[in-house]
Design a protein around this motif. Structure first.
Motif, PDB file in Angstrom:
ATOM      1  N   LEU A 249       0.833  -1.205   0.000  1.00  0.00           N
ATOM      2  CA  LEU A 249       0.000   0.000   0.000  1.00  0.00           C
ATOM      3  C   LEU A 249       0.869   1.257   0.000  1.00  0.00           C
ATOM      4  CD1 LEU A 249      -2.745   1.345   0.115  1.00  0.00           C
ATOM      5  CD2 LEU A 249      -2.765   1.030   2.595  1.00  0.00           C
ATOM      6  N   TYR A 250       1.968   1.232   0.768  1.00  0.00           N
ATOM      7  CA  TYR A 250       2.810   2.423   0.836  1.00  0.00           C
ATOM      8  C   TYR A 250       3.420   2.728  -0.540  1.00  0.00           C
ATOM      9  CZ  TYR A 250       5.834   6.039   2.538  1.00  0.00           C
ATOM     10  OH  TYR A 250       6.436   7.256   2.717  1.00  0.00           O
ATOM     11  N   ALA A 251       3.821   1.657  -1.250  1.00  0.00           N
ATOM     12  CA  ALA A 251       4.387   1.848  -2.594  1.00  0.00           C
ATOM     13  C   ALA A 251       3.346   2.486  -3.524  1.00  0.00           C
ATOM     14  CB  ALA A 251       4.862   0.505  -3.158  1.00  0.00           C
ATOM     15  N   LEU A 252       2.086   2.092  -3.386  1.00  0.00           N
ATOM     16  CA  LEU A 252       1.009   2.693  -4.206  1.00  0.00           C
ATOM     17  C   LEU A 252       0.762   4.145  -3.800  1.00  0.00           C
ATOM     18  CD1 LEU A 252      -2.188   0.463  -4.522  1.00  0.00           C
ATOM     19  CD2 LEU A 252      -0.607   1.188  -6.302  1.00  0.00           C
ATOM     20  N   ARG A 253       0.703   4.385  -2.482  1.00  0.00           N
ATOM     21  CA  ARG A 253       0.432   5.744  -1.993  1.00  0.00           C
ATOM     22  C   ARG A 253       1.515   6.707  -2.443  1.00  0.00           C
ATOM     23  NH1 ARG A 253       0.639   5.037   3.948  1.00  0.00           N
ATOM     24  NH2 ARG A 253       0.277   7.272   4.018  1.00  0.00           N
ATOM     25  N   ASP A 254       2.733   6.199  -2.470  1.00  0.00           N
ATOM     26  CA  ASP A 254       3.878   7.017  -2.857  1.00  0.00           C
ATOM     27  C   ASP A 254       3.715   7.583  -4.274  1.00  0.00           C
ATOM     28  OD1 ASP A 254       6.312   7.993  -2.079  1.00  0.00           O
ATOM     29  OD2 ASP A 254       7.452   6.365  -3.002  1.00  0.00           O
TER      30      ASP A 254
ATOM     31  N   THR B  24      -1.235   9.892  -2.270  1.00  0.00           N
ATOM     32  CA  THR B  24      -2.130   9.537  -1.158  1.00  0.00           C
ATOM     33  C   THR B  24      -1.364   9.226   0.137  1.00  0.00           C
ATOM     34  OG1 THR B  24      -2.246   7.285  -2.027  1.00  0.00           O
ATOM     35  CG2 THR B  24      -4.054   8.742  -2.609  1.00  0.00           C
ATOM     36  N   VAL B  25      -0.148   9.781   0.242  1.00  0.00           N
ATOM     37  CA  VAL B  25       0.585   9.611   1.511  1.00  0.00           C
ATOM     38  C   VAL B  25      -0.055  10.493   2.580  1.00  0.00           C
ATOM     39  CG1 VAL B  25       2.795  10.019   2.674  1.00  0.00           C
ATOM     40  CG2 VAL B  25       2.757   8.885   0.459  1.00  0.00           C
ATOM     41  N   GLU B  26      -0.497  11.697   2.192  1.00  0.00           N
ATOM     42  CA  GLU B  26      -0.890  12.713   3.179  1.00  0.00           C
ATOM     43  C   GLU B  26      -2.273  12.469   3.769  1.00  0.00           C
ATOM     44  OE1 GLU B  26       0.362  13.244   0.204  1.00  0.00           O
ATOM     45  OE2 GLU B  26       2.150  14.487   0.427  1.00  0.00           O
TER      46      GLU B  26
ATOM     47  N   PRO C  43      -4.927   9.097   9.135  1.00  0.00           N
ATOM     48  CA  PRO C  43      -5.194   7.672   9.441  1.00  0.00           C
ATOM     49  C   PRO C  43      -4.323   6.713   8.646  1.00  0.00           C
ATOM     50  CG  PRO C  43      -7.176   8.745   8.536  1.00  0.00           C
ATOM     51  CD  PRO C  43      -6.155   9.817   8.723  1.00  0.00           C
ATOM     52  N   LEU C  44      -4.009   7.059   7.395  1.00  0.00           N
ATOM     53  CA  LEU C  44      -3.154   6.149   6.609  1.00  0.00           C
ATOM     54  C   LEU C  44      -1.707   6.165   7.109  1.00  0.00           C
ATOM     55  CD1 LEU C  44      -4.487   6.558   2.929  1.00  0.00           C
ATOM     56  CD2 LEU C  44      -4.820   4.634   4.497  1.00  0.00           C
ATOM     57  N   ILE C  45      -1.201   7.337   7.462  1.00  0.00           N
ATOM     58  CA  ILE C  45       0.180   7.407   7.972  1.00  0.00           C
ATOM     59  C   ILE C  45       0.257   6.701   9.331  1.00  0.00           C
ATOM     60  CG2 ILE C  45       2.033   8.930   8.772  1.00  0.00           C
ATOM     61  CD1 ILE C  45       0.901  11.093   6.849  1.00  0.00           C
ATOM     62  N   ALA C  46      -0.707   7.019  10.204  1.00  0.00           N
ATOM     63  CA  ALA C  46      -0.687   6.434  11.554  1.00  0.00           C
ATOM     64  C   ALA C  46      -0.768   4.911  11.475  1.00  0.00           C
ATOM     65  CB  ALA C  46      -1.839   6.998  12.376  1.00  0.00           C
ATOM     66  N   SER C  47      -1.660   4.386  10.633  1.00  0.00           N
ATOM     67  CA  SER C  47      -1.814   2.921  10.562  1.00  0.00           C
ATOM     68  C   SER C  47      -0.600   2.283   9.906  1.00  0.00           C
ATOM     69  CB  SER C  47      -3.101   2.546   9.822  1.00  0.00           C
ATOM     70  OG  SER C  47      -3.125   3.121   8.546  1.00  0.00           O
ATOM     71  N   SER C  48       0.018   2.997   8.951  1.00  0.00           N
ATOM     72  CA  SER C  48       1.202   2.463   8.280  1.00  0.00           C
ATOM     73  C   SER C  48       2.362   2.314   9.285  1.00  0.00           C
ATOM     74  CB  SER C  48       1.591   3.423   7.143  1.00  0.00           C
ATOM     75  OG  SER C  48       2.870   3.133   6.651  1.00  0.00           O
ATOM     76  N   ILE C  49       2.617   3.380  10.021  1.00  0.00           N
ATOM     77  CA  ILE C  49       3.732   3.348  10.982  1.00  0.00           C
ATOM     78  C   ILE C  49       3.431   2.347  12.104  1.00  0.00           C
ATOM     79  CG2 ILE C  49       4.959   4.706  12.746  1.00  0.00           C
ATOM     80  CD1 ILE C  49       4.644   7.151  10.868  1.00  0.00           C
ATOM     81  N   MET C  50       2.217   2.432  12.647  1.00  0.00           N
ATOM     82  CA  MET C  50       1.925   1.628  13.836  1.00  0.00           C
ATOM     83  C   MET C  50       1.745   0.152  13.519  1.00  0.00           C
ATOM     84  SD  MET C  50       2.362   3.615  16.327  1.00  0.00           S
ATOM     85  CE  MET C  50       1.759   2.639  17.685  1.00  0.00           C
ATOM     86  N   SER C  51       1.311  -0.193  12.295  1.00  0.00           N
ATOM     87  CA  SER C  51       1.191  -1.624  11.973  1.00  0.00           C
ATOM     88  C   SER C  51       2.581  -2.265  12.051  1.00  0.00           C
ATOM     89  CB  SER C  51       0.557  -1.831  10.595  1.00  0.00           C
ATOM     90  OG  SER C  51       1.347  -1.271   9.578  1.00  0.00           O
ATOM     91  N   LYS C  52       3.603  -1.543  11.556  1.00  0.00           N
ATOM     92  CA  LYS C  52       4.959  -2.110  11.594  1.00  0.00           C
ATOM     93  C   LYS C  52       5.492  -2.170  13.023  1.00  0.00           C
ATOM     94  CE  LYS C  52       5.745   0.856   8.318  1.00  0.00           C
ATOM     95  NZ  LYS C  52       6.056   1.734   7.212  1.00  0.00           N
ATOM     96  N   LYS C  53       5.220  -1.127  13.791  1.00  0.00           N
ATOM     97  CA  LYS C  53       5.763  -1.082  15.159  1.00  0.00           C
ATOM     98  C   LYS C  53       5.073  -2.107  16.067  1.00  0.00           C
ATOM     99  CE  LYS C  53       9.045   1.217  14.529  1.00  0.00           C
ATOM    100  NZ  LYS C  53      10.417   0.932  14.964  1.00  0.00           N
TER     101      LYS C  53
ATOM    102  N   ALA D 188      10.611  18.530   8.343  1.00  0.00           N
ATOM    103  CA  ALA D 188       9.798  17.341   8.645  1.00  0.00           C
ATOM    104  C   ALA D 188       8.717  17.196   7.586  1.00  0.00           C
ATOM    105  CB  ALA D 188       9.147  17.511  10.016  1.00  0.00           C
ATOM    106  N   PHE D 189       8.085  16.030   7.525  1.00  0.00           N
ATOM    107  CA  PHE D 189       7.036  15.953   6.524  1.00  0.00           C
ATOM    108  C   PHE D 189       5.743  16.575   7.025  1.00  0.00           C
ATOM    109  CE2 PHE D 189       5.900  11.927   8.369  1.00  0.00           C
ATOM    110  CZ  PHE D 189       4.604  11.652   7.966  1.00  0.00           C
ATOM    111  N   LEU D 190       5.636  16.847   8.319  1.00  0.00           N
ATOM    112  CA  LEU D 190       4.532  17.659   8.824  1.00  0.00           C
ATOM    113  C   LEU D 190       5.095  19.017   9.233  1.00  0.00           C
ATOM    114  CD1 LEU D 190       2.642  15.034  11.022  1.00  0.00           C
ATOM    115  CD2 LEU D 190       2.107  15.780   8.699  1.00  0.00           C
TER     116      LEU D 190
HETATM  117  N1  URA Z   1       6.223   6.438   7.058  1.00  0.00           N
HETATM  118  C1  URA Z   1       5.540   5.270   6.957  1.00  0.00           C
HETATM  119  O1  URA Z   1       6.046   4.216   7.319  1.00  0.00           O
HETATM  120  N2  URA Z   1       4.298   5.308   6.457  1.00  0.00           N
HETATM  121  C2  URA Z   1       3.696   6.446   6.042  1.00  0.00           C
HETATM  122  O2  URA Z   1       2.559   6.397   5.616  1.00  0.00           O
HETATM  123  C3  URA Z   1       4.411   7.659   6.135  1.00  0.00           C
HETATM  124  C4  URA Z   1       5.680   7.626   6.654  1.00  0.00           C
END
Ligand code: URA
Length: 430
Positions: A169-174, A178-180, A183-193, A211-213
Motif C-alpha cells: 500500500l505504501y508503494a502505491l500511496r507514494d 495519497t501519503v498525506e 489515518p493512513l500514515i498512523a496505521s502504516s507506521i503503527m502496523s509495523k511497530k 519534517a514531513f509535517l
Molecule cells: N512512514 C511510513 O512508514 N508510512 C507512512 O505512511 C508515512 C511515513
C-alpha cells in the motif's frame, strides 16, 4: 465468491460512510492476496485521504495490516522491550546512540528500521556506512541479541513478512499522491511497530520545515492517532513532538552521522543531539517500567559505548574500522560576521541528498561518505570568511547543484530573540 466488492467499498468511503470491520478485513486481505487491483486500492486510498477514517476504522485497518503478515513476540525475554520511532528529520541520527544507551540501562530494544527516501536519511543507510555491518538478520538472531545482557539492542531491516499489506500500500500511496492522510500514515507506521513485538514505544513526531509535517496542529493530530493505536493494541505508547526547522546536530549524511553518534556515545557531541537522546531515553525507560537509572550516567561512563560496540560487532560490523570519507569536499564560507539566526533543515536535507547521501528511488545506492558538515548552529557567532558548511561528495558535479540549494538556506544577522525549545509537546493516552 466473496460477499464484498471492491467497488462497493470504494463507493461507501467516497460517499463519506464508515467501513465495517468486515469490509476492512476483507479489503486489506484481498489486496494483500492480489485480488484487489492496484487502481482499486489507489481509489480507496484517495477516498480515505478525502473522507478520513474514524478511530475504530483506523484501529481495524491497522490490525488488518498486522494480520497480513507475521507478528513477532519477544514477551519471553526477561527484560522489558521498548522501541522508539521517529517520523524522520534532517540529521536525525538519534537511534544510533539511543538504542545502545537504553540497552545499557536495562531494557531490550528491538528496532526494525528502514532505508531513507528523499531528503531524510534512513537509519539502515547510516549503519551500513560501518564496514561489514549487515541489516538483514533472522528473528532468531534478533532474539539472541536482545537476550544477551552485553548487547540488548538490535537495529535491523524489517523482514518481507512484517505487515506486507503496508509495504504494497505504501508503494502505491507514494505514486498516487495519497501519503498525506493522518489515518493512513498512523496505521502504516503503527502496523509495523506493533507487528515488531515491542511492549512499549516512544514516538518522536517531527514538526517544521525539515519534517514531513510542517504544522504543530498536524503533528499533534498524527501523534494522538498513533498513541491511540498503540494503546488500543496493548503497547504502552507516548509521543513527543520535537522541532525540525533546523538540522539536528552538526552533520547530515551517513558516515558523518555515525561519527557524530560516536562522539555522543563517548560523552561529547552536539548539545541538541545529547538533549534529545537523553529525553527519549528517559521516556523509553519510564515506558519500560525501569526506575532510578539516569541514562546520562551510562553515556558518561562508557556503558552505552560498550553496548554500541557489541551491537555493531554482533551484526558483522567492525566498530574500530575507519569510516568512509567522500572523495571531494567544498567549503561554503560565511559571507559576513554575526549570529547564525537561521539554518534551514529542508535545504540542508535536500543538498545532502543531492550530494549523494540519499536516494531518489527505492533501491538506489547511497554514497556513505556524502553529506554536509555544519560548522555553526543557530545561535552561534560566525565570522566572515570562516567555514559555515562543508559539502562532502564522491560526485563533484553535484557540488554546484547543492550550493544553489543552500544559497538561501541561512541568515546571518543580529537577534535578541531566544531560539525555540527542542521538545514542543508530549502526547499520552487519554
Ligand atoms: N512512514 C511510513 O512508514 N508510512 C507512512 O505512511 C508515512 C511515513
Amino acid at each position: 465468491m466473496s460477499v464484498h466488492s471492491a467497488v462497493a467499498v470504494i463507493r461507501a468511503k467516497r460517499d463519506g460512510g464508515e467501513l465495517s470491520d468486515a469490509q476492512i478485513d476483507w479489503v486489506v486481505d484481498a489486496f494483500t492476496r492480489g485480488e484487489i487491483a492496484d487502481e482499486q486500492m489507489s481509489a480507496l486510498a484517495m477516498a480515505i485521504v478525502w473522507r478520513g477514517m474514524s478511530r475504530r476504522e483506523t484501529a481495524r485497518w491497522t490490525a488488518a495490516m498486522i494480520d497480513s503478515g507475521k507478528r513477532l513476540d519477544f514477551s519471553d525475554l526477561t527484560r522489558p522491550t521498548v522501541d522508539k520511532h521517529s517520523t524522520g528529520g534532517v540529521g536525525d541520527k538519534i537511534t544510533l546512540p539511543l538504542s545502545p544507551l537504553v540497552a545499557a540501562c536495562g531494557a531490550a530494544v528491538p528496532q526494525l528500521s528502514g532505508r531513507g527516501l528523499g531528503h531524510t536519511g534512513g537509519t539502515l543507510d547510516k549503519l551500513e556506512a560501518i564496514s561489514g555491518w549487515q541489516a538483514d538478520i533472522s528473528v532468531e538472531r534478533m532474539r539472541e541479541m536482545l537476550a544477551d545482557p552485553a548487547i540488548g539492542a538490535v537495529v535491523c531491516a524489517a523482514g518481507a513478512d512484517l505487515a506486507p499489506a503496508d509495504k504494497r500500500l505504501y508503494a502505491l500511496r507514494d505514486v498516487t499522491g495519497t501519503v498525506e492522510s493522518i489515518p493512513l500514515i498512523a496505521s502504516s507506521i503503527m502496523s509495523k511497530k506493533i507487528a515488531e513485538g515491542t511492549g512499549a514505544l516512544v514516538l518522536d513526531v517531527k514538526v517544521g520545515r525539515g519534517a514531513f509535517l510542517k504544522e504543530l496542529s498536524q503533528a499533534r493530530e498524527l501523534a494522538t492517532a498513533m498513541v491511540e493505536l498503540g494503546t488500543d493494541a496493548g503497547v504502552r505508547t507516548v509521543a513527543l513532538l520535537t522541532a525540525m526547522d533546523t538540522p539536528l546536530g552538526r552533520t547530515a549524511g551517513n558516515a558523518l552521522e555515525v561519527a557524530e553518534s560516536l562522539e555522543v556515545l563517548a560523552g561529547g557531541g552536539p548539545a541538541d543531539v545529547v538533549e534529545l537522546t537523553l529525553v527519549l531515553a528517559r521516556e523509553m525507560l519510564a515506558q519500560a517500567g525501569i526506575d532510578g537509572i539516569d541514562p546520562a550516567d551510562a553515556l558518561a561512563d562508557g556503558r552505552a559505548m560498550d553496548h554500541w560496540r557489541a551491537m555493531i560487532t554482533a551484526q558483522g560490523g567492525n566498530p574500530e574500522a575507519p569510516l568512509p570519507t567522500a572523495r571531494h569536499t567544498e567549503i561554503l564560507r560565511a559571507p559576513l560576521s554575526g549570529t547564525l539566526i537561521r539554518l534551514d533543515a529542508l535545504d540542508v536535507g535536500i543538498a545532502a541528498w543531492q550530494l549523494g547521501a540519499g536516494r531518489a528511488r527505492q533501491g538506489d545506492a547511497v554514497q556513505p561518505g556524502a553529506g554536509i558538515e555544519m560548522h555553526a548552529k543557530e545561535g552561534d557567532s560566525v565570522t566572515a570568511g570562516e567555514p559555515l558548511l562543508t559539502l562532502h561528495t564522491d560526485t563533484p558535479e553535484a557540488i554546484p547543484v547543492a550550493l544553489e540549494t543552500l544559497r538561501d538556506s541561512y541568515d546571518i544577522g543580529e537577534t535578541d530573540e531566544p531560539f525555540g525549545p527542542l521538545v514542543l509537546g508530549r502526547i499520552t493516552a487519554s
